[in-house]
Write an enzyme that holds these catalytic residues in place. Structure first.
Site, mmCIF file in Angstrom:
data_model
loop_
_atom_site.group_PDB
_atom_site.id
_atom_site.type_symbol
_atom_site.label_atom_id
_atom_site.label_comp_id
_atom_site.label_asym_id
_atom_site.label_seq_id
_atom_site.Cartn_x
_atom_site.Cartn_y
_atom_site.Cartn_z
ATOM 1 C CG HIS A 1 14.193 34.494 -13.460
ATOM 2 N ND1 HIS A 1 13.636 33.253 -13.241
ATOM 3 C CD2 HIS A 1 14.708 34.458 -14.717
ATOM 4 C CE1 HIS A 1 13.802 32.511 -14.337
ATOM 5 N NE2 HIS A 1 14.442 33.224 -15.243
ATOM 6 C CE1 TYR B 1 9.366 32.452 -12.485
ATOM 7 C CE2 TYR B 1 8.017 34.438 -12.527
ATOM 8 C CZ TYR B 1 9.179 33.778 -12.138
ATOM 9 O OH TYR B 1 10.140 34.443 -11.411
ATOM 10 C CD GLU C 1 14.146 31.685 -18.358
ATOM 11 O OE1 GLU C 1 13.563 30.817 -17.694
ATOM 12 O OE2 GLU C 1 15.084 32.386 -17.903
ATOM 13 C CG ASN D 1 12.866 34.504 -4.917
ATOM 14 O OD1 ASN D 1 12.531 35.287 -5.797
ATOM 15 N ND2 ASN D 1 12.794 33.198 -5.057
ATOM 16 C CE LYS E 1 12.150 36.266 -9.225
ATOM 17 N NZ LYS E 1 11.728 35.128 -8.357
HETATM 18 P P1 DAT Z 1 13.957 29.841 -8.926
HETATM 19 O O1 DAT Z 1 13.432 31.256 -8.944
HETATM 20 O O2 DAT Z 1 15.006 29.664 -7.879
HETATM 21 O O3 DAT Z 1 14.369 29.344 -10.289
HETATM 22 P P2 DAT Z 1 11.557 28.220 -9.235
HETATM 23 O O4 DAT Z 1 11.767 28.325 -10.717
HETATM 24 O O5 DAT Z 1 11.352 26.873 -8.668
HETATM 25 O O6 DAT Z 1 12.734 28.933 -8.442
HETATM 26 O O7 DAT Z 1 10.276 29.085 -8.840
HETATM 27 C C1 DAT Z 1 10.033 30.339 -9.448
HETATM 28 C C2 DAT Z 1 9.598 31.311 -8.379
HETATM 29 O O8 DAT Z 1 8.344 30.899 -7.846
HETATM 30 C C3 DAT Z 1 10.526 31.375 -7.172
HETATM 31 O O9 DAT Z 1 11.578 32.287 -7.382
HETATM 32 C C4 DAT Z 1 9.607 31.798 -6.066
HETATM 33 C C5 DAT Z 1 8.290 31.167 -6.430
HETATM 34 N N1 DAT Z 1 8.090 29.894 -5.746
HETATM 35 C C6 DAT Z 1 8.729 28.722 -5.995
HETATM 36 N N2 DAT Z 1 8.302 27.751 -5.201
HETATM 37 C C7 DAT Z 1 7.353 28.323 -4.401
HETATM 38 C C8 DAT Z 1 6.522 27.852 -3.348
HETATM 39 N N3 DAT Z 1 6.575 26.573 -2.931
HETATM 40 N N4 DAT Z 1 5.688 28.733 -2.750
HETATM 41 C C9 DAT Z 1 5.628 30.024 -3.158
HETATM 42 N N5 DAT Z 1 6.372 30.531 -4.155
HETATM 43 C C10 DAT Z 1 7.227 29.704 -4.766
HETATM 44 MG MG MG Z 2 13.277 28.913 -11.962
#
Ligand code: DAT
Ligand code: MG
Length: 136
Positions: A116, A49, A127, A113, A9
């Site tokens: 992805h 997303y 994807e 973080n 990212k």
């Molecule tokens: P991952 O990236 O581990 O697959 P995810 O698909 O649940 O996680 O979420 C996508 C991204 O969105 C994640 O990397 C960071 C952000 N995100 C997820 N939950 C969040 C939250 N509660 N508050 C802020 N950002 C969040």
């Molecule tokens: Mg995810």
């Protein structure tokens, strides 16, 4: 062989951690099948997303992923490569991510973080076709 989509990212590219992150994937035994540094459009970010479209953090997430170039890659390995990558990534919230993982070692904020990785074989296929439509 199996493939999954990985994105270093914008925070990872800005912090010059692209090499560190790719090195961890390669040391594990995974290969790069495709890679391109791209500034992601809002349109593609919103499609990528889409599952989070109704979440309160969606706007911030799209702002973040589009703010500067990201390294978009197709990573190849044995069956369930998506799972190998997810294990190397660590938990979504870096505060919960185990030491030894990319997020556990290198990140601290949920918003930033670093990486992805597709979360299932189905999302990997979807994807990869979104990001690399022409890939053989
Ligand atoms: P991952 O990236 O581990 O697959 P995810 O698909 O649940 O996680 O979420 C996508 C991204 O969105 C994640 O990397 C960071 C952000 N995100 C997820 N939950 C969040 C939250 N509660 N508050 C802020 N950002 C969040
Ligand atoms: Mg995810």
């Amino acid at each position: 062989m199996d493939r999954t989509l990985v994105i270093v990212k914008p925070d990872g590219v800005e912090r010059r951690l692209t090499g560190e992150i790719i090195a961890r994937l390669e040391r594990k035994g995974l290969s790069i099948a495709a890679a391109e540094l791209r500034t992601i459009s809002r349109e593609v970010a919103e499609a990528h997303y889409g599952e989070h479209a109704d979440k309160p953090f969606f706007g911030e997430l799209v702002d973040f992923i589009t703010r500067s170039p990201a390294m978009v890659m197709v990573i190849e390995g044995p069956q369930d490569t998506y799972k190998v990558v997810r294990n190397l990534m660590g938990a979504t919230n870096p505060k919960d991510a185990a030491p030894g993982t990319i997020r556990g070692d290198l990140a601290i904020d949920m918003g930033e973080n670093l990486i992805h990785g597709s979360d299932s074989p189905e999302s990997a296929e979807q994807e990869i076709s979104l990001w690399f439509p022409g890939l053989a």
